[in-house]
Scaffold this motif. Structure first.
Motif, mmCIF file in Angstrom:
data_model
loop_
_atom_site.group_PDB
_atom_site.id
_atom_site.type_symbol
_atom_site.label_atom_id
_atom_site.label_comp_id
_atom_site.label_asym_id
_atom_site.label_seq_id
_atom_site.Cartn_x
_atom_site.Cartn_y
_atom_site.Cartn_z
ATOM 1 N N TRP A 288 96.041 -115.049 -79.746
ATOM 2 C CA TRP A 288 97.432 -114.914 -79.587
ATOM 3 C C TRP A 288 97.789 -113.436 -79.377
ATOM 4 O O TRP A 288 97.582 -112.559 -80.330
ATOM 5 N N LEU A 289 98.105 -113.026 -78.011
ATOM 6 C CA LEU A 289 98.367 -111.557 -77.923
ATOM 7 C C LEU A 289 99.796 -111.288 -78.301
ATOM 8 O O LEU A 289 100.283 -110.135 -78.692
ATOM 9 N N GLY A 290 100.780 -112.168 -77.886
ATOM 10 C CA GLY A 290 102.174 -112.098 -78.080
ATOM 11 C C GLY A 290 102.929 -111.469 -76.889
ATOM 12 O O GLY A 290 104.032 -110.537 -77.109
ATOM 13 N N VAL A 291 102.836 -111.743 -75.849
ATOM 14 C CA VAL A 291 103.441 -111.216 -74.649
ATOM 15 C C VAL A 291 103.984 -112.106 -73.868
ATOM 16 O O VAL A 291 103.134 -113.228 -73.426
ATOM 17 N N ARG A 292 104.874 -111.857 -72.925
ATOM 18 C CA ARG A 292 105.146 -112.805 -71.585
ATOM 19 C C ARG A 292 104.493 -111.962 -70.526
ATOM 20 O O ARG A 292 104.929 -110.994 -70.678
ATOM 21 N N ILE A 293 104.319 -112.805 -69.572
ATOM 22 C CA ILE A 293 103.116 -111.687 -68.358
ATOM 23 C C ILE A 293 103.656 -112.804 -67.246
ATOM 24 O O ILE A 293 104.150 -114.047 -67.067
ATOM 25 N N GLN A 294 103.441 -111.864 -66.078
ATOM 26 C CA GLN A 294 103.333 -112.660 -64.699
ATOM 27 C C GLN A 294 102.575 -111.620 -63.999
ATOM 28 O O GLN A 294 101.874 -110.743 -64.123
ATOM 29 N N ASP A 295 102.115 -112.312 -62.721
ATOM 30 C CA ASP A 295 101.119 -111.751 -61.778
ATOM 31 C C ASP A 295 101.756 -110.660 -61.040
ATOM 32 O O ASP A 295 102.760 -110.516 -61.069
ATOM 33 N N VAL A 296 100.885 -109.646 -60.825
ATOM 34 C CA VAL A 296 101.309 -108.343 -60.066
ATOM 35 C C VAL A 296 101.181 -108.837 -58.540
ATOM 36 O O VAL A 296 100.151 -108.675 -57.941
ATOM 37 N N THR A 297 102.409 -109.008 -58.072
ATOM 38 C CA THR A 297 102.410 -109.460 -56.443
ATOM 39 C C THR A 297 102.303 -107.991 -55.557
ATOM 40 O O THR A 297 102.780 -106.950 -56.214
ATOM 41 N N PRO A 298 101.866 -108.171 -54.239
ATOM 42 C CA PRO A 298 102.097 -106.876 -53.618
ATOM 43 C C PRO A 298 103.522 -106.224 -53.498
ATOM 44 O O PRO A 298 103.191 -104.961 -53.587
ATOM 45 N N ASP A 299 104.549 -106.890 -53.396
ATOM 46 C CA ASP A 299 106.010 -106.275 -53.603
ATOM 47 C C ASP A 299 106.281 -105.572 -54.910
ATOM 48 O O ASP A 299 106.820 -104.535 -54.883
ATOM 49 N N VAL A 300 105.821 -106.233 -56.068
ATOM 50 C CA VAL A 300 105.850 -105.745 -57.246
ATOM 51 C C VAL A 300 105.090 -104.579 -57.409
ATOM 52 O O VAL A 300 105.515 -103.423 -58.029
ATOM 53 N N ALA A 301 103.847 -104.662 -56.967
ATOM 54 C CA ALA A 301 102.834 -103.437 -57.057
ATOM 55 C C ALA A 301 103.468 -102.293 -56.153
ATOM 56 O O ALA A 301 103.559 -100.956 -56.742
#
Length: 498
Positions: A288-301
């Motif tokens: 368990w790392l202990g983070v909430r994450i999401q994918d890096v989409t092109p617009d976020v990048a």
């Protein structure tokens, strides 16, 4: 055209005048090309041809495949019995029907279910699906020879739908080894075995249709196959042509309930790790790392000025291993334990496979620079369900404003209460969303709370307006917002006009 000598390759231009010698040369080259194409075509056809028979392989591996019958006590119904008018001609009929088993039909009853499994060791360990034995009081194993033994449950993992059973036998049991599912390619031949629709031992053949399929689980890594899989095949093995188990048949996609050639087997490289932990601990112990994450989409990048849309973007860092190691919201995890991270799905699986309590090296991208952190992983099963702490109050009595298609206002305790948010939540409350805006198209809705813009906290309307102005002056095409809905955070990149 090209002419090859013993040691060199050189370009040869075709002459403009084609005399007799040139014609002969061209005919010779044509024969050579056609001959090479014929040999290549024959080789492809030979490789694509189905095996003459699967009989020898099926005969070898069948003794390790088992049928599973489970019995479960179903509690008495708590619902009322059907009511009919007194004196109705159906009154006696319903009374007789409902009282046939005594107590108006509300007595506990036994329910049976069928499934499949396979033996993985001579001392009687058996793998199947969790849903095959879920809530079972008794588990009976029937072997290919007709021998039957009672099994006890060693452990289950609902997240991958895997269960481990154990039988006691006076003699060593035939078993099959696991293979490496990562070596399987789309188009490879496979065999599925099991107990479809309660018909007993059955074999079907097909190919790997796709790899890396995800259905609904966090750790999903399914092989898709067109080998016939039906109800009752659940928990059965999917074999490669070497007789190794490369998947556990788990689910089908079907509008009819029967096989239409789209079946899913949990990849053996996922199953083996789960089985090892169930055998050793009787339960799973995932990192368990202990983070909430999401994918890096092109617009976020683009909004974050990243070179490529890769990695896992951290949206929140509650108390835990990652926070202790110095990770921050807005960091992009690009490498975990020495391996590159392509997306969130890959990171979740790698963290889960990492040993609990051991330090791993994690590389994050922060403000355009890489940071290397050492994180001592916790245990996911222990951490799941722990509440995520919220943050403090914004200034009150500040008017609302329209920004980026959103009507926003600083979050007050009153608004937070109306939205059902935890005490102390801060940010900008979304009061309305223009349905013609990009914000609406990307899923922002009334009741969302914007907590960051451009990776900086926002508590006032002016904070967001300043972030928009800064992005505009910097020539950026979008602004990254951190949005919370019912406490769950995610990043959204909204376009801005320059």
């Amino acid at each position: 055209m090209y002419s090859k000598s013993k040691s060199t390759t050189r370009a040869v231009a075709l002459p403009q005048n084609t005399g007799p010698q040139t014609t002969v040369l061209m005919r010779g080259l044509t024969v050579l090309v056609l001959g090479a194409a014929l040999v290549l075509g024959q080789a492809i056809a030979a490789n694509a041809r189905a095996p003459d028979s699967f009989a020898d392989l099926a005969q070898t591996i069948s003794p390790s495949v088992v049928n599973i019958t489970t019995s479960t006590t179903v509690a008495a119904s708590t619902g009322g019995t059907p009511q009919v008018p007194e004196g109705s001609p159906f009154e006696d009929f319903f009374k007789e029907f409902l009282d046939r088993n005594g107590n108006g039909g509300n007595t506990p009853r036994r329910s049976e279910a069928l499934g499949s499994g396979f033996v993985i060791s001579e001392d009687g360990f058996i793998v199947t699906n969790n849903h095959v034995i879920d809530k079972a009081d008794e588990i009976e194993i029937e072997f290919f020879s007709g021998k039957k033994l009672s099994a006890k449950l060693i452990g289950t993992d609902p997240k991958t739908d895997i269960a481990l059973l154990k039988v006691e036998s006076d003699t060593p049991l035939p078993f099959v080894p696991f293979g490496n599912s990562d070596l399987m390619r789309v188009g490879d031949w496979v065999i599925a075995m099991g107990n479809p629709l309660g018909q007993g031992f059955s074999v079907s053949a097909g190919i790997i249709s796709a790899r890396g399929r995800a259905l609904s689980g966090t750790y999903d890594d399914y092989l898709q196959t067109d080998a016939a899989i039906n109800r009752g095949n659940s928990g059965g093995p999917l074999f490669n042509m070497d007789g190794q188990v490369i998947g556990v048949n788990t689910a089908i996609l079907s509008p009819t309930g029967g096989s239409i050639g789209i079946g899913f087997s949990m990849a053996s490289n996922v199953v083996t790790k789960v089985v090892e932990q169930l055998k050793e601990f009787g339960e799973t112990r995932r990192g368990w790392l202990g983070v909430r994450i999401q994918d890096v989409t092109p617009d976020v990048a683009e909004a974050m000025s990243l070179a490529s849309a890769k990695g896992a973007l951290i949206t929140d860092v509650p108390d835990g291993p990652a926070k202790d190691a110095g990770m921050m919201s807005g960091d992009v995890i690009t490498s975990f334990d020495g391996a590159d991270v392509a997306d969130t799905r890959e990171l979740v699986r790698r963290v889960a496979d990492a040993p609990v309590g051991e330090a791993v090296r994690v590389i994050v991208l922060r403000d355009g620079k890489t940071e290397t952190l050492s994180v001592t992983l916790g245990r996911r099963e222990t951490a799941e369900g722990e509440p995520v702490p919220a943050v403090a109050t914004a200034p009150a009595d500040v008017p609302s404003a329209d920004v980026l298609g959103l009507t926003i206002q600083p979050l007050t305790p009153e608004i937070a209460k109306e939205l059902g948010l935890p005490d102390g939540t801060e940010g900008l409350a979304v009061l309305a969303v223009d349905e013609a805006s990009e914000a609406f198209a990307k899923g922002l809705r009334v009741g969302d709370v914007i907590t960051e813009a451009g990776q900086q906290k926002v508590m006032r309307v002016k904070d967001l307006q300043d972030r928009v102005a800064e992005a505009t002056s910097a020539g950026r095409k979008s602004l990254l917002l951190l949005v919370r809905r019912a406490g769950d955070p995610r990043f959204v990149a909204l376009g801005i006009e320059n």
